[in-house]
Design an enzyme around this catalytic site. Sequence first.
Site, PDB file in Angstrom:
ATOM      1  CG  ASN A 104     -46.341   9.399  -4.566  1.00  0.00           C
ATOM      2  OD1 ASN A 104     -47.265   9.721  -5.316  1.00  0.00           O
ATOM      3  ND2 ASN A 104     -45.097   9.237  -4.993  1.00  0.00           N
ATOM      4  CE  LYS A 129     -44.645   5.764  -6.105  1.00  0.00           C
ATOM      5  NZ  LYS A 129     -43.499   4.866  -6.236  1.00  0.00           N
ATOM      6  CG  HIS A 138     -41.198  10.339  -6.893  1.00  0.00           C
ATOM      7  ND1 HIS A 138     -40.839   9.243  -7.647  1.00  0.00           N
ATOM      8  CD2 HIS A 138     -41.633   9.868  -5.706  1.00  0.00           C
ATOM      9  CE1 HIS A 138     -41.066   8.151  -6.929  1.00  0.00           C
ATOM     10  NE2 HIS A 138     -41.547   8.495  -5.751  1.00  0.00           N
ATOM     11  CD  GLU A 181     -42.145   6.246  -9.280  1.00  0.00           C
ATOM     12  OE1 GLU A 181     -43.209   6.887  -9.228  1.00  0.00           O
ATOM     13  OE2 GLU A 181     -41.890   5.295  -8.503  1.00  0.00           O
ATOM     14  CD  GLU A 233     -39.619   8.289  -2.167  1.00  0.00           C
ATOM     15  OE1 GLU A 233     -40.525   7.737  -1.543  1.00  0.00           O
ATOM     16  OE2 GLU A 233     -39.728   8.654  -3.344  1.00  0.00           O
ATOM     17  N   GLY A 271     -40.931   0.312  -4.647  1.00  0.00           N
ATOM     18  CA  GLY A 271     -41.804  -0.651  -5.308  1.00  0.00           C
ATOM     19  C   GLY A 271     -41.190  -2.028  -5.466  1.00  0.00           C
ATOM     20  CB  SER A 324     -40.370  -1.327   0.146  1.00  0.00           C
ATOM     21  OG  SER A 324     -40.285  -1.537  -1.260  1.00  0.00           O
TER      22      SER A 324
HETATM   23  P1  13P Z   1     -43.280   2.243  -2.520  1.00  0.00           P
HETATM   24  O1  13P Z   1     -43.729   2.527  -1.091  1.00  0.00           O
HETATM   25  O2  13P Z   1     -44.341   1.619  -3.364  1.00  0.00           O
HETATM   26  O3  13P Z   1     -41.969   1.543  -2.538  1.00  0.00           O
HETATM   27  O4  13P Z   1     -43.016   3.696  -3.180  1.00  0.00           O
HETATM   28  C1  13P Z   1     -42.198   4.602  -2.544  1.00  0.00           C
HETATM   29  C2  13P Z   1     -42.318   5.910  -3.232  1.00  0.00           C
HETATM   30  O5  13P Z   1     -41.803   6.086  -4.309  1.00  0.00           O
HETATM   31  C3  13P Z   1     -43.108   6.959  -2.575  1.00  0.00           C
HETATM   32  O6  13P Z   1     -42.943   8.180  -3.216  1.00  0.00           O
END
Ligand code: 13P
Length: 259
Positions: free
Chosen positions: A11, A13, A101, A103, A173, A179, A219
């Site tokens: 992903n 983003k 997601h 976010e 997640e 992150g 992560s």
């Molecule tokens: P990270 O791998 O940067 O922690 O992000 C995870 C994520 O949100 C994947 O959709």
Amino acid sequence: MSERRPLISGNWKMHHNHFEAIQAVQKLSYVLSANDYDAVDVSLHPPFTDLRSVQTVLESDEIPIALGAQHCHWEEKGAFTGEVSAGMLAKLNVSLVIVGHSERREVFGETDDNVNRKVKAVLANGMTPIMCCGETLDEREAGQARDKVERQVLEGLAGLKGDQVAGLVVAYEPIWAIGTGKTATPEDAQEMCATVRNAVRGSWGTEAADSVRIQYGGSVKPVNAPDLMRQSDIDGALVGGASLDPDEFARIIAYRLVG
Ligand code: 13P
């Protein structure tokens, strides 16, 4: 029990313009070998503006990576400024769409009902949803993680038939691990992915529960991927930051060969 093929998804983003995207895909395909694709499905989820370019590279170079998107709207068309429909994505040969997601839920206010409509729109257009769920740190510390994730699964997938649930992907997640460099321990990730599978079993039956693929995200790095992927209810990874670097992402995809 049915054999579940692992799915490792990148992903991106809001990273990589379409020039950078082309370079990243070319480099990834260069570092991956036929061996890597043998036992693992791989998907990439670039920003909307990169989709056409990435599609062209994947198809012209016959790279066996599935094209994915990060989000869509549930309506087919209409006055929804800034939105993109599932049908538009399907026309670009997108096969997997991330839905709900954290976010999108936390920053853009998506509700479980919104997520449910999107899941249905993705399926109606012949694509596979990757429906995300996960708890905040406060919810985990208050002992509410399982209830929250169960609710997100039941409401996000409400109204689907067993065979539809069997074919889709759920990504667990934990929000506190995204992150932050803090990964859930393999045991905690396993426990929560088992919670997702049990919720599916309770509402859609054993066949759907045995077939649905459950990814862990938060992560994921080359160093922790093997231990996470060894867990019985973890069928893949949804990778953010580490998927932006083709070398790092390739090492995650090759998790079977490490450790
Ligand atoms: P990270 O791998 O940067 O922690 O992000 C995870 C994520 O949100 C994947 O959709």
